[in-house]
Design an enzyme around this catalytic site. Structure first.
Site, mmCIF file in Angstrom:
data_model
loop_
_atom_site.group_PDB
_atom_site.id
_atom_site.type_symbol
_atom_site.label_atom_id
_atom_site.label_comp_id
_atom_site.label_asym_id
_atom_site.label_seq_id
_atom_site.Cartn_x
_atom_site.Cartn_y
_atom_site.Cartn_z
ATOM 1 N N SER A 23 45.861 -15.959 -21.319
ATOM 2 C CA SER A 23 45.412 -16.798 -20.194
ATOM 3 C C SER A 23 44.550 -16.016 -19.210
ATOM 4 O O SER A 23 44.134 -16.545 -18.187
ATOM 5 C CB SER A 23 46.631 -17.376 -19.469
ATOM 6 O OG SER A 23 47.555 -16.350 -19.144
ATOM 7 N N ASN A 110 57.949 -15.868 -15.507
ATOM 8 C CA ASN A 110 58.120 -17.302 -15.208
ATOM 9 C C ASN A 110 58.193 -17.580 -13.707
ATOM 10 O O ASN A 110 57.540 -18.492 -13.203
ATOM 11 C CB ASN A 110 59.375 -17.848 -15.906
ATOM 12 C CG ASN A 110 59.262 -17.752 -17.417
ATOM 13 O OD1 ASN A 110 58.194 -17.435 -17.930
ATOM 14 N ND2 ASN A 110 60.352 -18.009 -18.109
ATOM 15 N N THR A 155 30.200 -58.013 2.329
ATOM 16 C CA THR A 155 31.331 -58.238 1.432
ATOM 17 C C THR A 155 30.690 -58.730 0.139
ATOM 18 O O THR A 155 29.648 -59.402 0.180
ATOM 19 C CB THR A 155 32.317 -59.309 1.957
ATOM 20 O OG1 THR A 155 31.617 -60.543 2.067
ATOM 21 C CG2 THR A 155 32.881 -58.941 3.331
ATOM 22 N N HIS A 156 31.250 -58.369 -0.981
ATOM 23 C CA HIS A 156 30.671 -58.708 -2.302
ATOM 24 C C HIS A 156 29.236 -58.192 -2.432
ATOM 25 O O HIS A 156 28.430 -58.755 -3.163
ATOM 26 C CB HIS A 156 30.679 -60.219 -2.557
ATOM 27 C CG HIS A 156 31.978 -60.884 -2.230
ATOM 28 N ND1 HIS A 156 33.013 -60.986 -3.129
ATOM 29 C CD2 HIS A 156 32.428 -61.456 -1.077
ATOM 30 C CE1 HIS A 156 34.046 -61.607 -2.553
ATOM 31 N NE2 HIS A 156 33.708 -61.886 -1.304
ATOM 32 N N SER A 277 11.353 -36.278 -10.470
ATOM 33 C CA SER A 277 11.367 -36.633 -11.889
ATOM 34 C C SER A 277 10.313 -35.808 -12.600
ATOM 35 O O SER A 277 9.252 -35.512 -12.035
ATOM 36 C CB SER A 277 11.054 -38.120 -12.041
ATOM 37 O OG SER A 277 10.550 -38.374 -13.333
ATOM 38 N N LYS A 283 8.929 -40.275 -7.754
ATOM 39 C CA LYS A 283 10.395 -40.303 -7.625
ATOM 40 C C LYS A 283 10.975 -39.268 -6.677
ATOM 41 O O LYS A 283 10.538 -38.124 -6.643
ATOM 42 C CB LYS A 283 11.025 -40.059 -8.999
ATOM 43 C CG LYS A 283 10.942 -41.252 -9.883
ATOM 44 C CD LYS A 283 12.066 -42.219 -9.567
ATOM 45 C CE LYS A 283 12.253 -43.149 -10.736
ATOM 46 N NZ LYS A 283 13.605 -43.468 -11.001
ATOM 47 N N ASN A 285 14.978 -38.579 -6.157
ATOM 48 C CA ASN A 285 16.264 -39.116 -6.609
ATOM 49 C C ASN A 285 17.457 -38.563 -5.821
ATOM 50 O O ASN A 285 17.467 -37.392 -5.447
ATOM 51 C CB ASN A 285 16.466 -38.781 -8.095
ATOM 52 C CG ASN A 285 15.409 -39.444 -8.959
ATOM 53 O OD1 ASN A 285 14.943 -40.537 -8.655
ATOM 54 N ND2 ASN A 285 15.008 -38.773 -10.028
ATOM 55 N N GLU A 290 24.791 -38.849 -6.711
ATOM 56 C CA GLU A 290 25.149 -39.303 -8.062
ATOM 57 C C GLU A 290 26.123 -38.329 -8.725
ATOM 58 O O GLU A 290 27.065 -38.727 -9.408
ATOM 59 C CB GLU A 290 23.890 -39.460 -8.923
ATOM 60 C CG GLU A 290 23.042 -40.657 -8.487
ATOM 61 C CD GLU A 290 21.678 -40.698 -9.173
ATOM 62 O OE1 GLU A 290 21.471 -39.990 -10.174
ATOM 63 O OE2 GLU A 290 20.808 -41.449 -8.688
ATOM 64 N N TYR A 317 61.161 -23.116 -18.287
ATOM 65 C CA TYR A 317 59.763 -22.820 -18.564
ATOM 66 C C TYR A 317 59.430 -23.038 -20.043
ATOM 67 O O TYR A 317 60.205 -22.682 -20.926
ATOM 68 C CB TYR A 317 59.439 -21.362 -18.194
ATOM 69 C CG TYR A 317 57.997 -21.005 -18.503
ATOM 70 C CD1 TYR A 317 56.985 -21.277 -17.599
ATOM 71 C CD2 TYR A 317 57.647 -20.434 -19.730
ATOM 72 C CE1 TYR A 317 55.657 -20.985 -17.897
ATOM 73 C CE2 TYR A 317 56.329 -20.136 -20.042
ATOM 74 C CZ TYR A 317 55.339 -20.415 -19.114
ATOM 75 O OH TYR A 317 54.029 -20.135 -19.412
ATOM 76 N N GLN A 322 51.307 -23.310 -19.032
ATOM 77 C CA GLN A 322 50.101 -22.510 -18.820
ATOM 78 C C GLN A 322 48.880 -23.428 -18.668
ATOM 79 O O GLN A 322 47.874 -23.057 -18.070
ATOM 80 C CB GLN A 322 49.921 -21.562 -20.005
ATOM 81 C CG GLN A 322 48.728 -20.651 -19.910
ATOM 82 C CD GLN A 322 48.842 -19.495 -20.908
ATOM 83 O OE1 GLN A 322 49.648 -18.618 -20.744
ATOM 84 N NE2 GLN A 322 48.023 -19.543 -21.949
ATOM 85 N N LYS A 325 46.634 -24.679 -15.332
ATOM 86 C CA LYS A 325 45.654 -23.912 -14.551
ATOM 87 C C LYS A 325 44.202 -24.349 -14.677
ATOM 88 O O LYS A 325 43.586 -24.740 -13.678
ATOM 89 C CB LYS A 325 45.758 -22.427 -14.913
ATOM 90 C CG LYS A 325 47.085 -21.879 -14.486
ATOM 91 C CD LYS A 325 47.271 -20.428 -14.802
ATOM 92 C CE LYS A 325 48.734 -20.087 -14.563
ATOM 93 N NZ LYS A 325 49.656 -20.862 -15.450
#
Ligand code: ARG
Length: 465
Positions: A23, A110, A155-156, A277, A283, A285, A290, A317, A322, A325
């Site tokens: 690990s 542990n 709304t909506h 772009s 463009k 963006n 996003e 344990y 493990q 993580k």
């Protein structure tokens, strides 16, 4: 392959098994916490007489030198070791010899890893809250500047009633405020220290678990050693909180993307937070918004992964743990980076106040207020609703707003309308007569902003213990 447990084995581990099991590549993140825990452990071992004070001092000096060398890059944490715990112990023994071999007395990996993970998570809870606190400062600044900046509320995703930018931002303030409170509760629930739980059943050495808990700034030791080594609830709670934070950021990002679109043009994202772009020269963006929205899935993924990992684990344990993580570390970094970048984008965004106000005026957002005007002049609400419905239909047909109708046009639909209708349905009136607690009216918003500031000043206190 540097392992701590060769004694009972007659063959060495297959290379693929070793790699699958190791690990170090991700738990090296726990180096600082591992050393912090070891320091507390040896100080306690000396205090209860399991090692001598001279041995303690040698070990502490050895740990200091390892830490210095790792921090300045002279000592690298490499995959030659199985995990970060082996790395520290092997280097300690290399440097100070026999005293180093006593570091692990009365301890198991542990309880060691349970402690490291809890310390790491606790630090991350606090740094996430700090990032959110900064974001809230940005939001409250925007609220103060835009207490009278009119925009349509939706709304909506249909224009509904006029609100202000301050009001809209204030909704996000509440969300991130709840996130900070959640983080503070999680920190409080992490009050107990697992160190001293041993492999699962405590130890025969007379460890003073209250002492290590105290050094490591816990209120006390965990109260059952089996639970001590196998509890990851706090991490699941933190991943839940991170998922909710990222969900809030994602909603906010979605709005910024919509507002920044050519159709809306409510805001303009700063060049520093936009990208172009490769083919379309026109463009600009909203990639950061996003990406923040897009990264939400992987944060939820970390939560689902750990919940699933934990659901089948018999006490105490098991190596499955493990897996707590990699995805957790990823989620912690993803959320903190997202908060910081979103904060930067928000603090440099430009609000096109004129476009927002125009958009509010052109969307019949004052239709409810026009109906209320009739109600105030004695028309029952259901009839008023019908009359304004006719008014709206008339306006749609002509391509105008209610405010653009002449009084005689209005009177032709209902004789109740008088000259004061125009003032009653102006955007400013619509907003500023909404004065219930939490509403967008100027005076209500001033109260809200001062509550926001009061919360901000209480944040450091939420993380004191
Ligand atoms: N790398 C292990 C983990 O992250 C450390 C604990 C190892 N304990 C053991 N019994 N193999 O969980």
């Amino acid at each position: 392959m540097a392992q701590l447990w060769g004694g009972r084995f007659t063959k060495s581990t297959d290379q693929m098994v070793y790699d699958f099991n190791a690990s170090i590549n991700f738990d090296k993140k726990l180096f600082e916490q591992d050393v912090r825990g070891s320091r507390a452990h040896v100080r306690m071992l000396a205090a209860v007489g399991v090692i001598t004070e001279a041995e303690r001092d040698e070990i502490l000096k050895g740990l200091d030198s390892i830490e210095t060398d790792v921090n300045d890059g002279t000592l690298k944490i490499t995959s030659e070791y199985e995990d970060v715990h082996s790395f520290v112990e092997a280097n300690l023994i290399d440097r100070i010899g026999d005293a180093g071999k006593k570091l692990h007395t009365g301890r198991s990996r542990n309880d060691q890893v349970a402690l490291d993970m809890k310390l790491y998570t606790r630090d991350q809870v606090v740094s996430t809250a700090k990032a959110l606190e900064h974001l809230l400062t940005t939001i409250v600044g925007i609220m103060e500047e835009n207490i009278d900046t009119i925009m349509p509320g939706f709304t909506h995703l249909q224009k509904a009633q006029p609100i202000t930018v301050a009001h809209h931002m204030g909704a996000y303030f509440e969300m991130f405020k709840r996130d900070i409170v959640r983080l503070s509760n999680i920190k409080a629930s992490m009050w107990s220290c697992p160190l001293g739980s041993g492999a699962l059943a405590g130890t025969t050495y007379p460890l003073d678990r209250y002492m290590t808990a105290d050094i490591l700034e816990f209120e006390g030791p965990t109260l059952n050693s089996m639970d001590g080594v196998s509890d990851r609830d706090y991490l699941i709670e933190f991943l839940s909180a991170l998922s909710i934070i990222q969900m809030h950021l994602s909603r906010f990002s979605e709005e910024v993307i919509i507002w920044n679109s050519n159709e809306y043009r409510y805001v303009e994202i700063d060049d520093a937070y936009s990208t172009g772009s490769s083919i379309m020269p026109q463009k600009k963006n909203p990639d950061i918004a996003e990406l923040v929205r897009g990264k939400t899935g992987r944060v939820y993924g970390a939560l689902m992964s750990l919940l699933t990992t934990m659901k089948g684990i018999p006490l105490a344990y098991n190596k499955d743990m493990q897996e707590d993580k990699e995805l957790s570390f990823d989620a912690m970094k993803t959320v903190q980076d997202s908060i910081v970048l979103f904060d930067g984008m928000l603090s440099t965004i430009k609000f096109n106040k004129e476009n927002m106000a125009k958009s509010a005026r052109n969307g019949f957002t004052n239709a409810t207020d026009a109906a209320d005007y009739l109600v105030n002049h004695g028309v029952p609400f259901r009839d008023a609703h019908g009359i304004i419905g006719q008014v709206v239909l008339y306006c749609i047909d002509k391509g105008i707003a209610i405010d653009d109708m002449s009084l005689s046009e209005l009177k032709a639909i209902s004789p109740v309308f008088e000259e004061d209708i125009y003032d009653a349905i102006s955007m400013e009136t619509c907003v500023n007569t909404r004065l219930t607690v939490g509403a967008p009216g100027h005076n209500a918003m001033e109260e809200e902003i001062s509550a926001c500031k009061e919360f901000l000043s209480s944040v450091p206190g939420l993380f004191e213990n």
